[in-house]
Design an enzyme around this catalytic site. Sequence first.
Site: not given
Lengths: 375, 411
Positions: B254, B394
């Site tokens: 992905e 993050e």
Amino acid sequence: MAQPNNFGFGEEAALLKESARKFFSEHFGADRLHALVAAEHDPERVPACQWDRELWQQMVDLGWTLLAVPESAGGVGMPVAAVAGLVEEVGRAAFPCPLLSTLATTYVLGACGEAGSEAMAEIAEGQAATLVLANRQGDQRPGDTEVEYRDGALYGSGWFVQELGKVDRLLVCARHSGGLGLYWVDKSARGVSCHADSIVDLTRDQGHVDFQGAAATAVADNALPALDRAMPAVWSLLAADMVGAGEWLLQTTVEYVNTRKQFDHTLGFFQAVKHPLVNVMIQIDEAKSLVYNAACACDTEVEKAAQYAHMAKASASDMAAFASSRAVQYHGGIGFTWEGYVHLYFKRQKHSQMLWGDARWHRAQLADLLLGSAA
Amino acid sequence: MSEDARKDTPEQAEFRAWCRQWLAENSPAEPPVRLPQTPLEIMTREQLDYLQAWQKAAYEAGLVGCDYPVEVGGGGRKDCQRVANEEMQAARTPFFPNVIGLGMAAPTVFYHAQEAVKQELLPKLFSGEEIWCQGFSEPGAGSDLASVQTFAEKRGDKWIINGHKVWTSLAHFAEWMIILLRTDKSHKYDGLSYFVVPIRAALGKGVTVRPLIKITGETGFNEVIFDNLEVDDRYRLDELGKGWQVAMTTLLHERGAGELKTPQAGGMKNRSAHTISASAVMDLAKNIQREGRAASADPLLRDRLMALLIREQGFRQNQRRQRVQALLDHPMRLPLQHKLVISELAQDLASLAVDVEGMGSTLYLADDKAPAGGQWPLSYLNSYGMTIAAGTSEIQRNILGERVLGMPKSK
């Protein structure tokens, strides 16, 4: 013209880069660098040219100053991408020497054709050289020169000359009655006087040079095409140096934050430290990929070389500023001391950031190429 | 010779010629309806029908799944998907609708399913006849993915699934879902197992799909509720308790860092098929008038445009350097940056386009006066999907810091 997938960075280039890395890690660690250039800390110290001539001689003997000299002129004629690999390692070691200035001069001479061949032969014999382009504001477009050429001699001053204390020859851009030319001068000739600048960077020297009727050999009557042709390689190599120095700053800082403990954790545990260091890595990788793309364009896609080199130097300048800032910050107190090694690279990066066009300048040039002039 | 064609292997060169010929002769017709910017916002059956027909045609021509073995419905070629992708992009085709299937489910099934299951599922995945979706996130498991609670209980040969998945793009059209399930409540990571489940067949009988609405106003993703759904054990991938490791295969692909290149079409130019690139923003800036001159003449905007163009070129050259061993340090250093860099670049490009438009950017899709049909504010809103999904930026920085720079795991 199409570029090869591997940037033209083949087996020989890989060997050269690897052997340069080994050379510096064996002979010239950061401790030696500090001992060599940082003995004197007085901010108002008299400018001095601190370098290891013996190691430099070894580099010359290894043929590293010949890499950009074409085979036809007695050199090795390596692709710019391979030379960039070597220069990246010089940057990683922050090694004080006139290699970059000599390579830069070589590329300009190489773009001068037959008229540059005698000067090129002197480089092939081991003479170190540098470019004299800038005016006293540091502007470095060819027309900015304050030097004039008349009756076979140079008059006026050249500024912000890199490694002036270390080189033997100067390649000077000067105005003549019909435009701008390039001239080859022996630094020890009569009528040449050199003055060292007091500079922040401890790993380089810089100066200005006054010409009072110094005898000079014309190597180009029109400097512009030669400089247009050569400067992309020069910018790419400087950016390669910055990538190497940036990687040293990253690895050294990562090592430090993985060792130093506060609040029961090593500093790298804290995202306030970890995430910006990841950003440093991302910027280094961007600059590095752009460097090899630009260097490869100098070899095989000349029509795009300027465009790609502006990208590389702009990216490297931003990276250099950011990587050095974070390195000092995350070393905490020790990063703020003279005794630490980080400031040596911090200062080299700040010097490189501005040299031969800062990021803003390179982006402005790129915009003129791609969006048309704004004026 | 195009830039993409440099240094093809003989197989690639021959295949490229075939792609080019086929695409020239089989260029898909104009879509009968407005298409969304990406497959993740497909909202209507008409949009899907058009895109499925295109994927099926491309599959039958050999342009999808090129590098997978023939036995599982692939092309049996070596490093040719990249070539097909380049040629489809150059031919400005529509995108493929089965994006989760191609990018995530296919490599995961290929590496971890039983042979018979691969042969059963992969051909219709490649052809796009069966759409796939991904059941990872839950209301209580976002960035902390390993805390998923949707539970599978073993009864005889079957598994009984109960729980709640969210942000499930394409679930409203999907036949199949790749799903991360808890099979043991006493171990966080080792208590996870990975399955493929047929959800369309079970709609109303153990599976409920409800649309969620994005900040753009579009639908496209969903929540999926499992109420005693029964699944055969052969649809378990890899061993019991190895779900986390299998999920890493999915996530690696992905994020663009996997072994198998994802089949990707695109590039079609029409009002809605909108490309986010530096050159698109530069074109926009040339055409937008600000204070009596083109936005592209404004020195500050020029500087920002060039800064992003440079980042885009840097990203492209990273892809190239990734294959040059002598210029690499840590082997995962560039692959693991891929998703972070591209999603933040797209966001910053869209943000700059909005700034270039100025007041014009206040106008949205249905306003005739909207510059570029209102696509840039839409892109900017949608860009947050990419910096949040598939591990937020993050989380990506944590992964890079930990796996590449060797820093300790953050909490």
